[in-house]
Design an enzyme around this catalytic site. Structure first.
Site, short mmCIF file in Angstrom:
data_model
loop_
_atom_site.label_atom_id
_atom_site.label_comp_id
_atom_site.label_asym_id
_atom_site.label_seq_id
_atom_site.Cartn_x
_atom_site.Cartn_y
_atom_site.Cartn_z
N SER A 138 36.43 36.99 37.75
CA SER A 138 36.32 38.36 38.01
C SER A 138 35.07 38.98 37.97
O SER A 138 34.09 38.43 36.91
CB SER A 138 37.34 39.30 37.15
N TYR A 151 41.06 40.97 28.55
CA TYR A 151 41.30 40.56 29.93
C TYR A 151 39.95 39.90 30.28
O TYR A 151 40.01 38.71 30.74
CB TYR A 151 41.63 41.69 31.04
N LYS A 202 38.89 35.78 30.92
CA LYS A 202 38.22 35.23 31.96
C LYS A 202 36.74 34.33 31.80
O LYS A 202 36.74 33.12 32.11
CB LYS A 202 37.94 36.30 33.02
P1 NAD Z 1 49.39 38.75 40.22
O1 NAD Z 1 49.68 39.11 39.09
O2 NAD Z 1 49.87 39.29 41.41
O3 NAD Z 1 49.43 37.05 40.47
C1 NAD Z 1 49.54 36.24 39.51
C2 NAD Z 1 50.52 35.32 39.44
O4 NAD Z 1 50.59 34.62 38.14
C3 NAD Z 1 52.08 36.26 39.45
O5 NAD Z 1 52.72 35.74 40.40
C4 NAD Z 1 52.73 36.17 37.93
O6 NAD Z 1 54.03 35.74 38.13
C5 NAD Z 1 52.06 34.55 37.65
N1 NAD Z 1 51.99 34.22 36.58
C6 NAD Z 1 51.39 34.89 35.47
N2 NAD Z 1 51.57 33.97 34.46
C7 NAD Z 1 52.00 32.95 34.57
C8 NAD Z 1 52.31 31.66 33.89
N3 NAD Z 1 52.16 31.64 32.57
N4 NAD Z 1 53.00 30.90 34.47
C9 NAD Z 1 53.17 30.96 35.98
N5 NAD Z 1 52.90 31.97 36.77
C10 NAD Z 1 52.49 32.76 35.96
O7 NAD Z 1 47.84 38.95 40.38
P2 NAD Z 1 46.78 38.69 41.58
O8 NAD Z 1 46.12 40.14 41.88
O9 NAD Z 1 47.21 38.01 42.62
O10 NAD Z 1 45.67 38.05 40.85
C11 NAD Z 1 45.58 36.58 40.88
C12 NAD Z 1 44.43 35.87 39.88
O11 NAD Z 1 43.15 36.73 40.27
C13 NAD Z 1 44.54 36.35 38.42
O12 NAD Z 1 44.32 35.36 37.53
C14 NAD Z 1 43.65 37.59 38.14
O13 NAD Z 1 43.17 37.63 36.88
C15 NAD Z 1 42.61 37.23 39.02
N6 NAD Z 1 41.70 38.59 39.60
C16 NAD Z 1 42.49 39.39 40.33
C17 NAD Z 1 41.88 40.74 40.72
C18 NAD Z 1 42.49 41.48 41.28
O14 NAD Z 1 42.20 42.63 41.38
N7 NAD Z 1 43.78 41.62 41.91
C19 NAD Z 1 40.49 40.81 40.36
C20 NAD Z 1 39.84 39.68 39.75
C21 NAD Z 1 40.40 38.41 39.49
#
Ligand code: NAD
Ligand code: UDP
Length: 346
Positions: free
Chosen positions: A128, A152, A156
């Protein structure tokens, strides 16, 4: 050749993961999804099937469960992993730091260990722009120093550091790509998959969408005295389908290059203010979005946008969708699914 190559997608039912599954299938890969549904719904994967005509293999498995994760690797010829699974709410991470470290760092270590056991060492990791903290200048280059300000962000950076250490080890065969996302928004143009936050959204665009659909009364604009063109915070919003295409480009590169750990910003290179986003959403939806100016949100920075040139030079990827399309696609998704996946038929 990518045809039929199986790619493990952790967190594949989530917002970004589900869009990446669509892009992987369209590019000829087979996503193998692992998700514990802690922040997602299985119906998202039914929608992936509806869009692509392909049902990916799906496992309700927690990545911290080494044994069950190992069974998934044993059942498939996994060539690479895209690692999305994790917790992502900055505010929540300050109250539940152990949960965040246990899931995001602990879960990643378990995943990497299982990958080693199965001789899979190609990985794309969801990082991120939060790892840059409050940057000294914008646009942000990958070479800028990292300085995290919340648990958080720290999870990362720790996982990034672990992957850098693994790549630097003698005889290391780990081939890893760290993708630092800016602000993913929007939805697949079908309106079938999109962002479905549990409870009141923390992020700007899902909040606006819920105001538009009548679930929330008005938007609070956090801070109107920043040193930006209209005083509100500026961010680099990136369409989630462009972000998904960036993952496919990174995966294709991973199959062609020597093992090392590389890092790319995934952003558009353009920043928009909160008020510009509100205006773009109003135009896309034809609805007025009521808002009030409110104090700054603690921990927020004035502006954050990417220099995306490295990804263009080395991955041949850049974004194609503008703010208008981001807002139109967000609105189509929200309008068709006013309660997200909960009440909608699949
Ligand atoms: P999201 O919460 O929609 O997706 C994450 C998924 O991981 C969910 O489906 C959740 O059920 C699953 N999950 C969580 N812990 C788990 C575990 N221990 N075992 C199995 N599944 C698990 O989030 P997103 O927005 O799709 O983000 C995806 C990734 O991208 C994350 O790692 C997040 O930190 C990173 N990210 C997101 C953003 C954003 O703004 N959306 C920005 C930068 C980075
Ligand atoms: N923001 C806002 N009201 C909200 C949520 C967010 O004014 O209800 C602002 C926030 O202060 C920031 C921008 O919108 O300037 C993007 O915030 P978001 O939480 O979506 O992303 P991040 O802070 O992670 O960049």
């Amino acid at each position: 050749m990518p045809e039929q190559q199986q790619v493990l997608v952790t967190g594949g039912a989530g917002y970004i993961g589900s869009h990446v599954c669509v892009s992987l299938i369209e590019a000829g890969f087979t996503p193998v999804v692992v998700d514990n549904y802690s922040n997602s719904h299985e119906v998202a994967l039914d929608r992936v099937t509806q869009i692509t005509g392909v049902r990916p293999p799906v496992y309700a498995v927690d990545i911290r469960d080494e044994q069950r994760l190992g069974e998934v690797f044993a059942a498939h010829d996994i060539k690479a992993v895209m690692h999305f699974a994790g917790l992502k709410a900055v505010g929540e991470s300050t109250t539940l730091p152990l949960e965040y470290h246990g899931n995001n760092v602990g879960g990643s270590i378990t995943l990497f260990r299982v990958m080693e056991q199965h001789n899979v060492r190609k990985l794309i990791f969801s990082s991120s722009a939060t790892v840059y903290g409050d940057p000294a200048s914008v646009p942000i280059k990958e070479t800028f120093p990292c300085q995290v300000t919340n648990p958080y962000g720290r999870t990362k950076l720790i996982v990034e550091d672990i992957l850098r250490d693994m790549s630097a080890a003698p005889d290391a065969q780990w081939n890893t790509t760290l993708l630092r996302y800016f602000n993913p928004v929007g939805a697949h143009e079908s309106g079938l998959i999109g962002e479905d936050p549990a409870g009141i959204p923390n992020n700007l665009v899902p909040f606006i969408a819920q105001v538009a659909v009548g679930n929330l009364p008005y938007l609070k604009v956090f801070g109107s005295d920043y040193d930006t063109r209209d005083g509100t915070g500026v961010r680099d919003y990136i369409h989630v389908v462009d972000l998904a295409a960036g993952h496919v480009a990174a995966l294709e590169q991973l199959f062609q290059v020597a093992p090392e750990c590389r890092v790319y910003n995934l952003g558009t290179g353009t920043g928009y203010s909160v008020l510009e986003v509100v205006k773009a959403f109003s135009e896309a939806s034809g609805l007025e979005i009521p808002y009030e100016l409110a104090p700054r949100r603690p921990g927020d920075i004035a502006q954050c946008f990417a220099d995306p040139e490295l990804a263009w030079e080395q991955l041949g990827w850049r974004t194609r969708r503008d703010l208008k399309q981001m807002m139109e696609d967000t609105w189509r998704w929200q309008k068709r699914n006013p309660q997200g996946y909960r009440t909608s038929e699949s």
